[in-house]
Write a protein that holds these residues in place. Structure first.
Motif, PDB file in Angstrom:
ATOM      1  N   ASP A  39       0.782  -1.355   0.085  1.00 44.22           N
ATOM      2  CA  ASP A  39       0.031  -0.112  -0.032  1.00 44.22           C
ATOM      3  C   ASP A  39       0.995   1.069  -0.227  1.00 44.22           C
ATOM      4  OD1 ASP A  39       0.848  -0.532   1.765  1.00 44.22           O
ATOM      5  OD2 ASP A  39      -1.853  -0.731   3.643  1.00 44.22           O
ATOM      6  N   CYS A  93       2.410   4.400   8.815  1.00 46.15           N
ATOM      7  CA  CYS A  93       2.206   3.702   9.277  1.00 46.15           C
ATOM      8  C   CYS A  93       3.217   2.465   8.821  1.00 46.15           C
ATOM      9  CB  CYS A  93       0.775   3.262   8.621  1.00 46.15           C
ATOM     10  SG  CYS A  93      -0.129   1.940   9.225  1.00 46.15           S
ATOM     11  N   HIS A 111       3.719   2.972   5.115  1.00 45.05           N
ATOM     12  CA  HIS A 111       3.853   2.072   3.743  1.00 45.05           C
ATOM     13  C   HIS A 111       4.838   2.160   3.312  1.00 45.05           C
ATOM     14  CE1 HIS A 111      -0.928   1.834   4.823  1.00 45.05           C
ATOM     15  NE2 HIS A 111      -0.430   1.512   5.900  1.00 45.05           N
ATOM     16  N   GLU A 165      -4.779   2.527   1.352  1.00 43.35           N
ATOM     17  CA  GLU A 165      -5.988   1.199   2.124  1.00 43.35           C
ATOM     18  C   GLU A 165      -5.983   2.214   4.183  1.00 43.35           C
ATOM     19  OE1 GLU A 165      -5.236  -1.066   5.259  1.00 43.35           O
ATOM     20  OE2 GLU A 165      -3.811   0.753   5.854  1.00 43.35           O
ATOM     21  N   GLU A 166      -5.660   3.162   4.225  1.00 46.65           N
ATOM     22  CA  GLU A 166      -6.197   3.953   5.137  1.00 46.65           C
ATOM     23  C   GLU A 166      -7.480   3.916   5.178  1.00 46.65           C
ATOM     24  OE1 GLU A 166      -4.150   4.096   8.109  1.00 46.65           O
ATOM     25  OE2 GLU A 166      -2.059   3.820   7.115  1.00 46.65           O
ATOM     26  N   HIS A 220       2.788  -6.009   6.260  1.00 47.03           N
ATOM     27  CA  HIS A 220       3.180  -4.939   7.201  1.00 47.03           C
ATOM     28  C   HIS A 220       3.851  -4.898   7.921  1.00 47.03           C
ATOM     29  CE1 HIS A 220       0.885  -1.322   8.232  1.00 47.03           C
ATOM     30  NE2 HIS A 220       0.129  -1.375   7.832  1.00 47.03           N
TER      31      HIS A 220
HETATM   32 ZN    ZN Z   1      -1.160   0.319   7.015  1.00 49.03          ZN
END
Ligand code: ZN
Ligand code: ZN
Length: 426
Positions: A80, A114, A116, A149-150, A177
């Protein structure tokens, strides 16, 4: 005749460019469905790797690469690309100072909080090695660089953009992830891995008036307070002790002034669940309580409940997980892969690829945190009791995976897992 060409040969030489890519992506984060620069960088790098057929603009800003290399299974690998409206506080030399305009028109800070950027970097490392060692495997690889994705929009948007018709059908979907575990560790489990997440906006309607004369009004503030308190009974009274769910009211707004009773109140709720039956039960209970509390207050009209988006349950196909865990052990070490005792409450839209394309799917988390911070923590306590509280988690302004060795280990993990599904070379 098969040979065991090591697909990781050349990874050391590739690492400097992957580090540079990671830092570039980290300092240029983009919000969900605004990943135009990121998509451009991804497409450019993928085109520079021999053999990849690259399609841009899939589901908005998504990029898909297809590498066909003879007869064999088709493996979908997904990363992502979006970042979050967070003000970075890591102090890293390549920290983001980016700002952007969100959908409501607000000027917001943006950060890859996050990780990504790590996912993109690792997948581009894997695509490079697959392209350079085409004698070492057979089959087809579909590299998916997914937007948004978030916000739970990206996988849906790519699938709705004719993904199934435009790209080879996968035999397996794999995704990873980065998380706040020690580097070198991967965690997963067969079956439910990550929670379903459902978000709602609730508008409660009352009848406003003067604060001195509540008897001539229907007070939506009291109505909202009753709803919030009663919602606390959903998990405690309607979900079994061995089941898990979370109901959070994360936002509540009503009124402007102390002596005016407003016309309405607004709540925003988030619900997490790891079992489809429990999910239905919790959603129905929330709906029932909101409606009944409005009626109990004498509301002039029914509340309005609108979805703000939902993530599916992330479920790992059991036998595919066994194969993948074996491969991750081969890539990271026998002791490096932990099986979680229960699903985690975070959510993902990765599962939609497997569900919609009719393929088994496996997702895992890999560590990006300094192992020194975990001194005294055993693998068992990590798997069962979670993280030491001082380790910054994804979405924190302090979240900063160690660049090294996380980039290298993320490439090794994903490449090892992919290879387990592809046919051997000759
Ligand atoms: Zn994430
Ligand atoms: Zn996230």
């Amino acid at each position: 005749m098969t040979t065991d060409t090591d697909l990781t040969t050349g990874l050391d030489a590739l690492l400097p460019s992957l580090r540079e890519l990671y830092q570039d992506l980290h300092s240029h984060p983009e919000l969900s469905l605004q990943e135009t620069r990121t998509a451009g960088v991804v497409a450019g790098m993928l085109r520079a790797q021999p053999g990849w057929e690259v399609t841009e603009g899939v589901g908005g800003t998504g990029v898909v690469g297809v590498l066909t290399n003879g007869e064999g299974p088709t493996v979908l690998l997904r990363a992502d690309m979006d970042a979050l409206p967070v003000q970075e506080a890591t102090g890293l030399p390549y920290a983001s100072v980016a700002r952007a305009t969100d959908r409501e028109g607000n000027d917001v800070p943006v950060m890859h909080a996050c990780g990504h950027d790590m996912h993109i970097t690792c997948l581009l490392g894997v695509t490079a090695l697959l392209a350079h060692h085409r004698d070492g495997w057979h089959g087809t690889v579909v590299a998916v660089f997914q937007p948004a994705e978030e916000t739970a929009e990206g996988a849906r948007a790519m699938l709705d953009d004719g993904f199934a018709e435009r790209f080879p059908k996968p035999d397996v979907c794999l995704g990873q992830h980065v998380g706040p575990f020690p580097t070198g560790v991967a965690v997963t489990r067969p079956g439910p891995l990550m929670a379903a997440s459902d978000s709602y906006r609730v508008r409660l309607f009352g009848r406003g008036g003067h604060g001195s004369a509540p008897e001539s009004t229907v007070d939506p503030v009291v109505m909202a307070a009753a709803v919030v308190m009663r919602l606390q009974t959903v998990v405690s009274r309607e979900v079994g002790a061995s089941q898990a769910a979370v109901v959070t009211v994360g936002s509540i707004h009503a009124g402007t002034k102390e002596n005016i009773i407003p016309d309405e109140a607004e709540l925003k709720l988030n619900i997490r669940s790891v079992d489809p039956v429990v999910r239905e039960r919790v959603l129905a209970a929330v709906r029932r309580i909101v409606t009944a509390e409005a009626e109990a207050s004498g509301a002039p009209k029914e509340p309005e409940i609108t979805s703000l988006g939902s993530f599916p349950l992330t479920v790992n196909t059991a036998d595919a997980t066994a194969t993948t865990v074996e491969a991750l052990r081969g890539a990271l070490g026998e002791q490096a892969v932990l099986t979680l005792s229960q699903p985690v409450n975070g959510s993902e839209d990765f599962g939609l690829f497997g569900t919609e394309l009719g393929a088994p799917s496996v997702f895992w988390h890999f560590g990006g945190a300094d192992p020194a911070a975990f001194a005294g923590t055993t693998a068992e306590s990590l798997a069962s009791r979670g993280l030491p509280p001082e380790i910054p988690m994804n979405h924190s302004p302090y979240y900063a995976p160690l660049q090294d060795p996380t980039v290298e280990l993320g490439v090794r993990a994903l490449l090892g897992a992919a290879r387990a599904w592809l046919a051997p070379g000759e």
